[in-house]
Motif scaffolding. Structure first.
Motif, PDB file in Angstrom:
ATOM      1  N   ALA A   1      -1.725  21.530   8.096  1.00 22.41           N
ATOM      2  CA  ALA A   1      -0.402  21.983   8.544  1.00 22.41           C
ATOM      3  C   ALA A   1       0.718  21.393   7.709  1.00 22.41           C
ATOM      4  O   ALA A   1       1.838  21.866   7.752  1.00 22.41           O
ATOM      5  N   GLY A   2       0.421  20.334   6.933  1.00 24.60           N
ATOM      6  CA  GLY A   2       1.449  19.704   6.122  1.00 24.60           C
ATOM      7  C   GLY A   2       1.494  18.209   6.358  1.00 24.60           C
ATOM      8  O   GLY A   2       0.669  17.641   7.077  1.00 24.60           O
ATOM      9  N   PRO A   3       2.488  17.541   5.767  1.00 28.29           N
ATOM     10  CA  PRO A   3       2.575  16.086   5.904  1.00 28.29           C
ATOM     11  C   PRO A   3       3.292  15.674   7.175  1.00 28.29           C
ATOM     12  O   PRO A   3       4.121  16.403   7.716  1.00 28.29           O
ATOM     13  N   SER A   4       2.997  14.464   7.662  1.00 26.00           N
ATOM     14  CA  SER A   4       3.710  13.866   8.784  1.00 26.00           C
ATOM     15  C   SER A   4       5.007  13.249   8.282  1.00 26.00           C
ATOM     16  O   SER A   4       5.238  13.178   7.067  1.00 26.00           O
ATOM     17  N   PRO A   5       5.881  12.753   9.186  1.00 26.88           N
ATOM     18  CA  PRO A   5       7.018  11.951   8.722  1.00 26.88           C
ATOM     19  C   PRO A   5       6.511  10.667   8.058  1.00 26.88           C
ATOM     20  O   PRO A   5       5.401  10.210   8.304  1.00 26.88           O
ATOM     21  N   TRP A   6       7.344  10.068   7.216  1.00 35.53           N
ATOM     22  CA  TRP A   6       6.986   8.802   6.589  1.00 35.53           C
ATOM     23  C   TRP A   6       6.943   7.701   7.651  1.00 35.53           C
ATOM     24  O   TRP A   6       7.707   7.713   8.612  1.00 35.53           O
ATOM     25  N   SER A   7       6.082   6.723   7.447  1.00 33.19           N
ATOM     26  CA  SER A   7       6.024   5.565   8.338  1.00 33.19           C
ATOM     27  C   SER A   7       7.261   4.698   8.132  1.00 33.19           C
ATOM     28  O   SER A   7       8.065   4.918   7.222  1.00 33.19           O
ATOM     29  N   ASP A   8       7.424   3.693   9.004  1.00 37.25           N
ATOM     30  CA  ASP A   8       8.487   2.716   8.789  1.00 37.25           C
ATOM     31  C   ASP A   8       8.270   1.997   7.462  1.00 37.25           C
ATOM     32  O   ASP A   8       7.122   1.762   7.037  1.00 37.25           O
ATOM     33  N   SER A   9       9.365   1.649   6.786  1.00 43.42           N
ATOM     34  CA  SER A   9       9.262   0.939   5.505  1.00 43.42           C
ATOM     35  C   SER A   9       8.614  -0.439   5.721  1.00 43.42           C
ATOM     36  O   SER A   9       8.902  -1.128   6.705  1.00 43.42           O
ATOM     37  N   PHE A  10       7.759  -0.830   4.791  1.00 44.17           N
ATOM     38  CA  PHE A  10       7.025  -2.093   4.905  1.00 44.17           C
ATOM     39  C   PHE A  10       7.125  -2.837   3.581  1.00 44.17           C
ATOM     40  O   PHE A  10       6.946  -2.243   2.499  1.00 44.17           O
ATOM     41  N   GLN A  11       7.445  -4.139   3.646  1.00 45.76           N
ATOM     42  CA  GLN A  11       7.584  -4.939   2.435  1.00 45.76           C
ATOM     43  C   GLN A  11       6.324  -5.760   2.186  1.00 45.76           C
ATOM     44  O   GLN A  11       5.897  -6.540   3.044  1.00 45.76           O
ATOM     45  N   MET A  12       5.737  -5.576   1.014  1.00 43.64           N
ATOM     46  CA  MET A  12       4.593  -6.369   0.583  1.00 43.64           C
ATOM     47  C   MET A  12       5.126  -7.562  -0.212  1.00 43.64           C
ATOM     48  O   MET A  12       5.729  -7.378  -1.269  1.00 43.64           O
ATOM     49  N   THR A  13       4.954  -8.746   0.310  1.00 48.29           N
ATOM     50  CA  THR A  13       5.483  -9.949  -0.327  1.00 48.29           C
ATOM     51  C   THR A  13       4.344 -10.801  -0.869  1.00 48.29           C
ATOM     52  O   THR A  13       3.236 -10.817  -0.318  1.00 48.29           O
ATOM     53  N   GLU A  14       4.644 -11.509  -1.933  1.00 47.10           N
ATOM     54  CA  GLU A  14       3.628 -12.349  -2.583  1.00 47.10           C
ATOM     55  C   GLU A  14       3.583 -13.698  -1.877  1.00 47.10           C
ATOM     56  O   GLU A  14       3.954 -14.740  -2.417  1.00 47.10           O
ATOM     57  N   ASP A  15       3.143 -13.661  -0.590  1.00 49.57           N
ATOM     58  CA  ASP A  15       3.149 -14.874   0.214  1.00 49.57           C
ATOM     59  C   ASP A  15       1.757 -15.455   0.405  1.00 49.57           C
ATOM     60  O   ASP A  15       1.572 -16.418   1.123  1.00 49.57           O
ATOM     61  N   GLU A  16       0.753 -14.840  -0.188  1.00 43.27           N
ATOM     62  CA  GLU A  16      -0.606 -15.348  -0.072  1.00 43.27           C
ATOM     63  C   GLU A  16      -1.070 -15.834  -1.439  1.00 43.27           C
ATOM     64  O   GLU A  16      -1.214 -15.042  -2.375  1.00 43.27           O
ATOM     65  N   GLN A  17      -1.281 -17.130  -1.629  1.00 45.16           N
ATOM     66  CA  GLN A  17      -1.718 -17.717  -2.893  1.00 45.16           C
ATOM     67  C   GLN A  17      -3.234 -17.952  -2.848  1.00 45.16           C
ATOM     68  O   GLN A  17      -3.816 -18.189  -1.796  1.00 45.16           O
ATOM     69  N   PRO A  18      -3.885 -17.903  -3.994  1.00 44.46           N
ATOM     70  CA  PRO A  18      -5.336 -18.197  -4.020  1.00 44.46           C
ATOM     71  C   PRO A  18      -5.615 -19.596  -3.503  1.00 44.46           C
ATOM     72  O   PRO A  18      -4.855 -20.537  -3.731  1.00 44.46           O
ATOM     73  N   ASP A  19      -6.657 -19.730  -2.746  1.00 45.13           N
ATOM     74  CA  ASP A  19      -7.029 -21.023  -2.176  1.00 45.13           C
ATOM     75  C   ASP A  19      -7.617 -21.894  -3.283  1.00 45.13           C
ATOM     76  O   ASP A  19      -8.664 -21.559  -3.853  1.00 45.13           O
ATOM     77  N   PRO A  20      -6.956 -23.037  -3.653  1.00 47.15           N
ATOM     78  CA  PRO A  20      -7.486 -23.860  -4.750  1.00 47.15           C
ATOM     79  C   PRO A  20      -8.816 -24.524  -4.408  1.00 47.15           C
ATOM     80  O   PRO A  20      -9.602 -24.838  -5.287  1.00 47.15           O
ATOM     81  N   ASP A  21      -9.073 -24.736  -3.151  1.00 48.93           N
ATOM     82  CA  ASP A  21     -10.326 -25.392  -2.754  1.00 48.93           C
ATOM     83  C   ASP A  21     -10.909 -24.620  -1.580  1.00 48.93           C
ATOM     84  O   ASP A  21     -10.615 -24.886  -0.413  1.00 48.93           O
ATOM     85  N   PRO A  22     -11.725 -23.623  -1.871  1.00 50.93           N
ATOM     86  CA  PRO A  22     -12.243 -22.790  -0.770  1.00 50.93           C
ATOM     87  C   PRO A  22     -13.135 -23.560   0.191  1.00 50.93           C
ATOM     88  O   PRO A  22     -13.374 -23.102   1.305  1.00 50.93           O
ATOM     89  N   ASP A  23     -13.677 -24.734  -0.236  1.00 49.63           N
ATOM     90  CA  ASP A  23     -14.542 -25.487   0.672  1.00 49.63           C
ATOM     91  C   ASP A  23     -13.754 -26.226   1.739  1.00 49.63           C
ATOM     92  O   ASP A  23     -14.298 -26.587   2.778  1.00 49.63           O
TER      93      ASP A  23
END
Length: 623
Positions: A303-325
């Motif tokens: 039938a076509g596309p839906s309305p767009w979802s609410d805007s969402f910000q992807m932030t670089e707030d997750e850093q690699p874990d230096p010591d996974p243990d």
């Protein structure tokens, strides 16, 4: 309310068939001490309507997006008809009992909220005796054909009004009946108009096969039934639950969606203004954006596309874990944000200082400080900015507003309510006076027009609340249209953009203007008329001062036969005076050639009660 004077409460462990009449297995929100079952009153916000007309007393929810509103106390109920596919509603209290249907509302362009177009309830009285018609001959019919349109697309929450094409019959002209089956929830078919109407419900996304059929009779022979099947698709809802892990965006699956589209941008405002997509044809509910930006997702089906979802910000707030243990540290639980401060108004805009840790704000209002502070529920929620335009809800002269901060830990207390007072009444007009019959007053700053009223007494004028003359844009008014002398008049100022700013009525003043005395009758004879002319069959002249009537004098001359006594002839002159009345022309028989003898000249003079003017000069016959 359900009256149950001996209600004992709930006994959950007893089988329903063994329960006494005074008990129940489940009883929620009940006041047992009063011995009755009644709902606990509580206000809640209902979506679908922003504001009802001023003076509304009774309302009725016709559909998710349509409301009826009356300025009278009416009783409304749906028609007691099983499977009512035309959505009848009946009400009393507004004159004769009336009813409306979806067909009437669509045909007359009803605009919600308001009084719906309707018809008087009942069956019209017959205009004559019943007539019997012989049954027609039995004529067999052949194929009925309904044109096939193809697939259709409808959107959830958007009103549908489509007409099924009329069927055609290869032979004969029967009365056909139509049926439609398989429509999505929320849509209805009216056989009399062949219209599919209604609003698809939020549970109706996806594709549906529905069939349309027509059948009829000619005499008592049944037509051959012909059925066509078509496919209807309803657009899906907007995706929700957007989140991310690193650069991988994820969202909740949408019922009825066959794929998804994604758009992104570096700022939220630019993303909201953008309508094109950056990625399409995504069948999973996650996608690697490979960047940290503002994003939005929409679902797609046939039938076509839906309305767009609410805007969402992807932030670089997750850093690699230096010591996974090493075990991860437990994140700190968020705290409830503090109460917003600095509430103030910039004309219609409510502003406040941001609260630390708040993700959104709730807003409430009332028409008194006490009720605003006592109210516990919000009128507007999920507001992410620290400003709010209050004009969308209230145009009152005074209203009290408050704000509270919200995050995942909870809600703060409400801030002390502040009053919006920038809207004030216009000043009362001053300087009312009369210049003969013209009522005048001083201009009022901010006024776009003025109302005027009058009465025959001062007390009546001051007590009258309504206007006799409206929309006067100047600061004067000609009262001559009301010929009665001694009337009392008043004025008030208005603002066309806001009726609540109308000023008070100015103190009434009396019109003392008197009609001028008539000019005195002349005491001297009139002047001699001028401008005398004789053209064909009409004699004309100009008006003379102080004249009341006019007289004309015609003459002609002739010579006598020779006398025996004198032996010669002589010229004889004849005169005839005519009263021409008060007009300025004469077209009687003496002015034309029909008169005998033929008159040779004419002159005029004026007359009044005090005398007569001298004669004007002679004017010759035009012939």
């Amino acid at each position: 309310m359900l009256g149950h004077n001996k209600f004992l409460g709930m006994i959950p462990k007893v089988s329903p068939r063994l329960l006494p009449d005074t008990a129940a297995q489940i009883a929620a929100d009940c006041w047992i001490d009063r011995g009755s079952i009644r709902p606990i009153p509580h206000l809640r916000r209902i979506e679908g309507v922003e504001e009802f007309p001023l003076g509304t007393i009774a309302i009725y929810r016709y559909s998710d997006f349509e409301w009826f509103a009356w300025a009278k106390d009416v009783d409304v109920a749906p028609a007691p008809v099983t499977g009512d596919d035309i959505q009848r509603v009946i009400w009393t209290g507004d004159g004769y009992p009336r009813h409306t249907t979806r067909e009437i509302i669509v045909a007359q362009g009803f605009k919600s909220p308001g009084v719906p177009p309707s018809r008087r309830l009942g069956v019209p009285a017959p205009t004559g005796p019943a007539e019997l018609t012989p049954a027609p001959l039995r004529i067999p019919l052949k194929v009925i054909t309904i044109p096939v349109i193809g697939s259709r697309s409808w959107r959830i929450g958007q009103y549908v009004n489509e007409q099924l094409p009329a069927a055609t019959v290869s032979e004969g002209s029967p009365s056909l009946s139509y049926t439609v089956s398989g429509l999505p929830p929320g849509l209805f078919f009216n056989p009399s108009t062949r219209r599919i109407t209604g609003t698809p419900l939020r549970t109706a996304s996806g594709a549906f096969d529905y069939g349309a059929s027509a059948s009829g009779y000619q005499g008592t022979s049944r037509c051959i039934n012909y059925v066509v099947s078509e496919r209807a698709a309803v657009r899906p809802n907007a995706p929700a639950g957007l989140g991310h892990e690193g650069t991988i965006l994820s969202w909740n699956a949408v019922q009825g969606a066959t794929s998804y589209q994604i758009k992104w941008h570096t700022t939220r405002s630019a993303l909201q203004a953008q309508d094109r997509y950056d990625f399409t044809g995504i069948t999973a509910t996650s996608f690697n954006i490979r960047s940290y930006r503002w994003v939005a997702v929409r679902a797609v089906n046939g039938a076509g596309p839906s309305p767009w979802s609410d805007s969402f910000q992807m932030t670089e707030d997750e850093q690699p874990d230096p010591d996974p243990d090493e075990p991860d540290e437990e994140p700190d639980d968020p705290e409830i944000p503090p109460v917003p401060t600095g509430l103030r108004f910039n004309q219609r805009e409510l502003q406040w200082n941001a609260s630390q840790g708040a993700t959104s704000y709730d807003i409430k209002y009332s028409y008194s400080e006490a009720s605003a502070n006592a109210q516990s529920y919000p009128d507007f929620g999920n507001r992410t900015r620290t400003t709010f335009d209050t004009s969308i809800r209230s145009a009152a002269i005074s209203a009290w507003w408050s704000v509270r901060a919200v995050n995942s830990a909870g809600r703060s207390a409400w801030a002390p309510a502040v009053e919006r007072t920038y809207l004030v009444k216009l000043a009362t007009p001053t300087g009312l006076n009369f210049n003969e019959q013209a009522l005048r007053w001083s201009s009022v700053p901010g006024a776009t027009h003025y109302d005027i009223k009058y009465s025959f007494t001062q007390s009546g004028a001051d007590a009258q609340s309504y206007a006799d003359f409206s929309d006067n844009t100047g600061t004067s008014f000609d009262t001559a249209r009301i010929s009665t002398s001694g009337t009392w008049w008043s004025v008030r100022a208005k603002d066309s953009s806001d009726a609540s700013r109308t000023s008070d009525w100015a103190p009434a003043i009396q019109r003392t203007y008197r009609e001028p005395d008539p000019e005195p009758e002349p005491t001297t004879p009139p002047l001699t008329p001028t401008g005398l002319s004789w053209s064909r069959n009409i004699v004309q002249w100009a008006a003379a001062a102080r004249a009341t009537t006019y007289e004309l004098e015609f003459n002609y001359s002739y010579r006598t036969q020779p006398s025996r006594a004198t032996g010669g002839s002589r010229t004889i002159y004849r005169y005839l005076t005519v009263n021409a009345g008060s007009g300025l022309s004469y077209s009687g028989p003496l002015a034309g050639r029909s008169g005998r003898p033929f008159w040779e000249a004419v002159r005029v003079r004026a007359r009044n009660a005090h005398g007569v003017s001298s004669w004007s000069s002679w004017v010759n016959d035009p012939y």
